[in-house]
Structure formats: C-alpha cells, structure tokens
Design an enzyme around this catalytic site. Structure first.
Site, PDB file in Angstrom:
ATOM      1  N   ASP A 119       1.046  -1.434  -0.050  1.00 12.44           N
ATOM      2  CA  ASP A 119       0.018   0.088  -0.014  1.00 12.44           C
ATOM      3  C   ASP A 119       0.944   1.134  -0.017  1.00 12.44           C
ATOM      4  O   ASP A 119       0.424   2.450   0.420  1.00 12.44           O
ATOM      5  CB  ASP A 119      -1.075   0.005   1.167  1.00 12.44           C
ATOM      6  CG  ASP A 119      -0.422   0.172   2.629  1.00 12.44           C
ATOM      7  OD1 ASP A 119       0.806  -0.303   2.592  1.00 12.44           O
ATOM      8  OD2 ASP A 119      -1.130   0.280   3.520  1.00 12.44           O
ATOM      9  N   GLU A 147       3.046  16.860  13.148  1.00 13.02           N
ATOM     10  CA  GLU A 147       2.251  16.835  14.205  1.00 13.02           C
ATOM     11  C   GLU A 147       2.925  15.765  15.022  1.00 13.02           C
ATOM     12  O   GLU A 147       3.065  14.446  14.492  1.00 13.02           O
ATOM     13  CB  GLU A 147       0.959  16.940  14.477  1.00 13.02           C
ATOM     14  CG  GLU A 147       0.333  17.262  15.569  1.00 13.02           C
ATOM     15  CD  GLU A 147      -1.240  17.365  15.110  1.00 13.02           C
ATOM     16  OE1 GLU A 147      -1.763  17.566  14.153  1.00 13.02           O
ATOM     17  OE2 GLU A 147      -1.958  17.096  16.380  1.00 13.02           O
TER      18      GLU A 147
END
Ligand SMILES: [Zn+2]
Length: 182
Positions: A119, A147
């Site tokens: 993927d 983040e």
C-alpha cells in the site's frame, strides 16, 4: 487526506535503459522468470522490495504517532517509520527515523513483526516493526511529520497510515486488552 491503495511498480519495473551503460533493456527468461537485461553488457535488473522500519513507541498504554506531512497518506497519523539506508540495520533505521520525525531518542525493546506491504505507491516494501520506549528527548514534529502526539491504544485516530501499522496495533490491542503494552 490521502488513504488510497496502489500497486504502483518501483523504478526498476519502469526502467527502460541499463544503469551501467545506458543501452536499452530487454526482457529475457533468466533465473526462473522474465527479467530485464542489457542488450549490450552483462547487467541484469533484479527487482526487490524496499526495506523499511517502524517503531511502536509506547508510554504505558499510549502509542506515539506522527501526522504525516508528506504523501503517501499525507494528513493521516501513523507510526514513526521510514526507509532503511544502505549501511544501517532495520533497528537502526527505526531509531533514526523516530529521532528525525519526533526528536525523541528511543530504545528498541523487541521485534514485533515483519510485513510485506503493497500500500505504498512508491514501492513494494518489507517493513520491520519494533516495540520501543523513549530514553531521552521532548516530542517535536520535524522532517516528514507535521504533528507528534501520544494516543491511547484503544482510541487511535483513523484512518491510520499504512496497513502494516494497523495490523500491528490491532494485534497489540488483542494481546494487551488492559494495562501497559509490554
Ligand atoms: Zn548495459
């Protein structure tokens, strides 16, 4: 937010010319399957998955995640992870990538799993996943991360980047239904 799945071929599968002498490559039956070989020199292009490593960094029952600032899965949270450099071990790659993306120094506690993954649109990848703990530092997002935060194992943000990470974290939820992740 990106969460698409792709079987995109790696650069070797798209290559048309010999990287050594620049002559065209042609398909020939070699070592059990069709492979690209140079029409001029002895070069044969072997295609292998890339190697990557990821870290499940825990604090009690919480897991350290980064929000990905780059594709694939840009905008999704995922494990600190990245491609292994030539010359470093998978464990060293996990430690380096975690330091680059989170500013944290980690210690590997144990091997969790290894996955062959399809993927990542850039390449098929073997990912080695380690359980780790923080030994120093303050979390600061950097490099590929926009983040950094701890999330409870039972309340992870969705969709998480990369199937291998989702599999490993689901397994940990089953193995440790309560208490610290060990
Ligand atoms: Zn050649």
């Amino acid at each position: 937010m990106e969460a698409k799945v792709s079987m995109n071929p790696g650069v070797e599968e798209r290559a048309a010319f010999c990287p050594l002498c620049a002559a065209p490559l042609e398909l020939r039956p070699l070592f059990g399957m069709p492979r690209k070989a140079c029409v001029r020199c002895d070069y044969v292009m072997f295609v292998s998955p890339s190697a990557a490593a990821a870290a499940v960094v825990t604090r009690g029952r919480d897991v350290l995640l980064i929000r990905r600032g780059i594709p694939p899965f840009r905008g999704c949270f995922g494990l600190p992870a990245g491609f292994q450099e030539y010359g470093e071990s998978p464990a060293e790659a996990a430690i380096r990538e975690t330091r680059e993306e989170t500013g944290l120094d980690i210690r590997i506690r144990r091997l969790l799993d290894a996955h062959y993954t399809l993927d990542d649109p850039r390449k098929r990848v073997n990912v080695v996943v380690y359980l780790a703990e923080i030994v120093a530092g303050v979390p600061v997002a950097a490099d590929d991360a926009s983040e950094v935060a701890f999330f409870p194992l039972d309340a992870l943000p969705e969709p998480l980047a990369f199937e291998s990470s989702r599999i490993v974290l689901a397994r940990l939820r089953n193995e440790f239904p309560t208490g610290d992740i060990l």
